[in-house]
Motif scaffolding. Structure first.
Motif, PDB file in Angstrom:
ATOM      1  N   LEU A 192       0.686  -1.320   0.014  1.00 30.97           N
ATOM      2  CA  LEU A 192      -0.100   0.185   0.047  1.00 30.97           C
ATOM      3  C   LEU A 192       0.781   1.354   0.191  1.00 30.97           C
ATOM      4  O   LEU A 192       0.651   2.206  -0.617  1.00 30.97           O
ATOM      5  CB  LEU A 192      -0.865   0.172   1.235  1.00 30.97           C
ATOM      6  CG  LEU A 192      -2.087  -1.045   1.072  1.00 30.97           C
ATOM      7  CD1 LEU A 192      -2.873  -1.122   2.370  1.00 30.97           C
ATOM      8  CD2 LEU A 192      -3.157  -0.700  -0.043  1.00 30.97           C
ATOM      9  N   SER A 193       1.949   1.119   0.611  1.00 36.62           N
ATOM     10  CA  SER A 193       2.647   2.247   0.854  1.00 36.62           C
ATOM     11  C   SER A 193       3.411   2.628  -0.594  1.00 36.62           C
ATOM     12  O   SER A 193       3.597   3.707  -0.925  1.00 36.62           O
ATOM     13  CB  SER A 193       3.898   2.339   2.014  1.00 36.62           C
ATOM     14  OG  SER A 193       4.560   1.270   1.787  1.00 36.62           O
ATOM     15  N   VAL A 194       4.019   1.637  -1.183  1.00 33.36           N
ATOM     16  CA  VAL A 194       4.688   1.761  -2.344  1.00 33.36           C
ATOM     17  C   VAL A 194       3.586   2.199  -3.552  1.00 33.36           C
ATOM     18  O   VAL A 194       4.049   2.887  -4.448  1.00 33.36           O
ATOM     19  CB  VAL A 194       5.267   0.325  -2.769  1.00 33.36           C
ATOM     20  CG1 VAL A 194       5.673   0.282  -4.202  1.00 33.36           C
ATOM     21  CG2 VAL A 194       6.500  -0.097  -1.715  1.00 33.36           C
ATOM     22  N   ILE A 195       2.395   1.600  -3.612  1.00 32.23           N
ATOM     23  CA  ILE A 195       1.419   2.311  -4.328  1.00 32.23           C
ATOM     24  C   ILE A 195       1.380   3.451  -4.215  1.00 32.23           C
ATOM     25  O   ILE A 195       0.910   4.323  -5.318  1.00 32.23           O
ATOM     26  CB  ILE A 195       0.105   1.028  -4.467  1.00 32.23           C
ATOM     27  CG1 ILE A 195       0.377  -0.236  -4.729  1.00 32.23           C
ATOM     28  CG2 ILE A 195      -1.008   1.925  -4.882  1.00 32.23           C
ATOM     29  CD1 ILE A 195      -0.831  -1.113  -4.497  1.00 32.23           C
ATOM     30  N   ALA A 196       1.036   3.981  -3.153  1.00 24.05           N
ATOM     31  CA  ALA A 196       0.924   5.414  -2.842  1.00 24.05           C
ATOM     32  C   ALA A 196       1.882   6.453  -3.337  1.00 24.05           C
ATOM     33  O   ALA A 196       1.819   7.296  -4.089  1.00 24.05           O
ATOM     34  CB  ALA A 196       0.430   5.720  -1.171  1.00 24.05           C
ATOM     35  N   LEU A 197       3.126   5.850  -3.067  1.00 23.93           N
ATOM     36  CA  LEU A 197       4.378   6.527  -3.512  1.00 23.93           C
ATOM     37  C   LEU A 197       4.572   6.553  -4.921  1.00 23.93           C
ATOM     38  O   LEU A 197       4.934   7.879  -5.590  1.00 23.93           O
ATOM     39  CB  LEU A 197       5.783   6.068  -2.763  1.00 23.93           C
ATOM     40  CG  LEU A 197       5.875   6.379  -1.285  1.00 23.93           C
ATOM     41  CD1 LEU A 197       6.880   5.401  -0.896  1.00 23.93           C
ATOM     42  CD2 LEU A 197       5.963   7.858  -1.179  1.00 23.93           C
ATOM     43  N   HIS A 198       4.390   5.663  -5.563  1.00 25.48           N
ATOM     44  CA  HIS A 198       4.185   5.246  -7.115  1.00 25.48           C
ATOM     45  C   HIS A 198       3.422   6.144  -7.616  1.00 25.48           C
ATOM     46  O   HIS A 198       3.725   7.022  -8.597  1.00 25.48           O
ATOM     47  CB  HIS A 198       4.108   3.784  -7.453  1.00 25.48           C
ATOM     48  CG  HIS A 198       4.174   3.727  -8.738  1.00 25.48           C
ATOM     49  ND1 HIS A 198       5.323   3.733  -9.644  1.00 25.48           N
ATOM     50  CD2 HIS A 198       3.109   3.498  -9.794  1.00 25.48           C
ATOM     51  CE1 HIS A 198       5.014   3.577 -10.828  1.00 25.48           C
ATOM     52  NE2 HIS A 198       3.596   3.293 -10.929  1.00 25.48           N
ATOM     53  N   PHE A 199       2.092   6.659  -6.981  1.00 20.51           N
ATOM     54  CA  PHE A 199       0.917   7.291  -7.589  1.00 20.51           C
ATOM     55  C   PHE A 199       1.691   8.678  -7.434  1.00 20.51           C
ATOM     56  O   PHE A 199       1.334   9.678  -8.471  1.00 20.51           O
ATOM     57  CB  PHE A 199      -0.432   6.884  -7.052  1.00 20.51           C
ATOM     58  CG  PHE A 199      -1.399   7.990  -7.393  1.00 20.51           C
ATOM     59  CD1 PHE A 199      -1.932   7.685  -8.486  1.00 20.51           C
ATOM     60  CD2 PHE A 199      -1.633   8.960  -6.576  1.00 20.51           C
ATOM     61  CE1 PHE A 199      -3.064   8.533  -8.882  1.00 20.51           C
ATOM     62  CE2 PHE A 199      -2.689   9.929  -6.962  1.00 20.51           C
ATOM     63  CZ  PHE A 199      -3.635   9.723  -8.078  1.00 20.51           C
ATOM     64  N   TYR A 200       1.947   8.951  -6.146  1.00 16.90           N
ATOM     65  CA  TYR A 200       2.434  10.432  -6.127  1.00 16.90           C
ATOM     66  C   TYR A 200       3.608  10.836  -7.354  1.00 16.90           C
ATOM     67  O   TYR A 200       3.611  12.038  -7.621  1.00 16.90           O
ATOM     68  CB  TYR A 200       2.705  10.631  -4.460  1.00 16.90           C
ATOM     69  CG  TYR A 200       3.528  11.986  -4.390  1.00 16.90           C
ATOM     70  CD1 TYR A 200       2.563  13.119  -4.330  1.00 16.90           C
ATOM     71  CD2 TYR A 200       4.703  12.094  -4.148  1.00 16.90           C
ATOM     72  CE1 TYR A 200       3.071  14.285  -3.862  1.00 16.90           C
ATOM     73  CE2 TYR A 200       5.295  13.397  -3.865  1.00 16.90           C
ATOM     74  CZ  TYR A 200       4.697  14.483  -3.880  1.00 16.90           C
ATOM     75  OH  TYR A 200       5.065  15.641  -3.517  1.00 16.90           O
TER      76      TYR A 200
ATOM     77  N   MET B 122       4.614   9.467  -9.931  1.00 16.28           N
ATOM     78  CA  MET B 122       4.220   9.446 -11.462  1.00 16.28           C
ATOM     79  C   MET B 122       3.270  10.817 -11.479  1.00 16.28           C
ATOM     80  O   MET B 122       3.366  11.292 -12.745  1.00 16.28           O
ATOM     81  CB  MET B 122       3.061   8.232 -11.884  1.00 16.28           C
ATOM     82  CG  MET B 122       4.149   6.823 -11.784  1.00 16.28           C
ATOM     83  SD  MET B 122       5.531   6.923 -12.840  1.00 16.28           S
ATOM     84  CE  MET B 122       4.957   7.013 -14.315  1.00 16.28           C
ATOM     85  N   SER B 123       2.158  11.097 -10.467  1.00 16.69           N
ATOM     86  CA  SER B 123       1.718  12.385 -11.012  1.00 16.69           C
ATOM     87  C   SER B 123       2.778  13.650 -11.001  1.00 16.69           C
ATOM     88  O   SER B 123       2.522  14.510 -11.596  1.00 16.69           O
ATOM     89  CB  SER B 123       0.656  12.378  -9.841  1.00 16.69           C
ATOM     90  OG  SER B 123      -0.169  11.604  -9.797  1.00 16.69           O
ATOM     91  N   SER B 124       3.673  13.428 -10.149  1.00 13.91           N
ATOM     92  CA  SER B 124       4.392  14.768 -10.003  1.00 13.91           C
ATOM     93  C   SER B 124       5.288  14.880 -11.450  1.00 13.91           C
ATOM     94  O   SER B 124       5.508  15.788 -11.820  1.00 13.91           O
ATOM     95  CB  SER B 124       5.470  14.718  -8.871  1.00 13.91           C
ATOM     96  OG  SER B 124       5.994  13.645  -8.721  1.00 13.91           O
ATOM     97  N   LEU B 125       5.601  13.435 -11.794  1.00 10.23           N
ATOM     98  CA  LEU B 125       6.509  13.408 -13.102  1.00 10.23           C
ATOM     99  C   LEU B 125       5.769  13.968 -14.109  1.00 10.23           C
ATOM    100  O   LEU B 125       6.242  14.968 -15.120  1.00 10.23           O
ATOM    101  CB  LEU B 125       6.948  12.153 -13.386  1.00 10.23           C
ATOM    102  CG  LEU B 125       7.363  11.737 -14.465  1.00 10.23           C
ATOM    103  CD1 LEU B 125       9.119  12.561 -14.314  1.00 10.23           C
ATOM    104  CD2 LEU B 125       7.703  10.269 -14.977  1.00 10.23           C
TER     105      LEU B 125
END
Length: 97
Positions: free
Chosen positions: A18-26, A28-31
């Protein structure tokens, strides 16, 4: 012993995922936002060039069509003129006879 560790390992795995999914989403959005800001001027420039190129391409085709129509009209006028000249010559011949 393995059964005793199974529950805490499952809980930690779920929390890590769950933490990796949240970090990945954040991340990719910022990228995507950064890339959009970085390339926005290029995107707008390309759209403007495409806008100027496409209508001019359409006008070129229209101009070619107009030229074809003009040529056809000229040919029709020439054939009409030739026919009128023939009619005038025939009329002159008839008056002479």
């Amino acid at each position: 012993m393995e059964n005793d560790c199974l529950e805490p390992i499952t809980i930690v795995t779920v929390l890590m995922n769950l933490s990796v999914i949240a970090l990945h989403f954040y991340g990719m959005s910022s990228l995507f936002v950064r890339m959009n800001k970085h390339f926005q001027n290029e995107i707008l420039r390309a759209r403007k060039q495409r806008h100027f190129r496409l209508p001019s391409a359409g006008e070129d085709e229209d101009e070619e069509d107009d030229e074809d129509e003009d040529e056809e009209e000229e040919e029709e006028q020439e054939s009409d003129d030739d026919q009128e000249e023939d009619d005038e010559e025939d009329a002159e011949v008839e008056t002479l006879v």
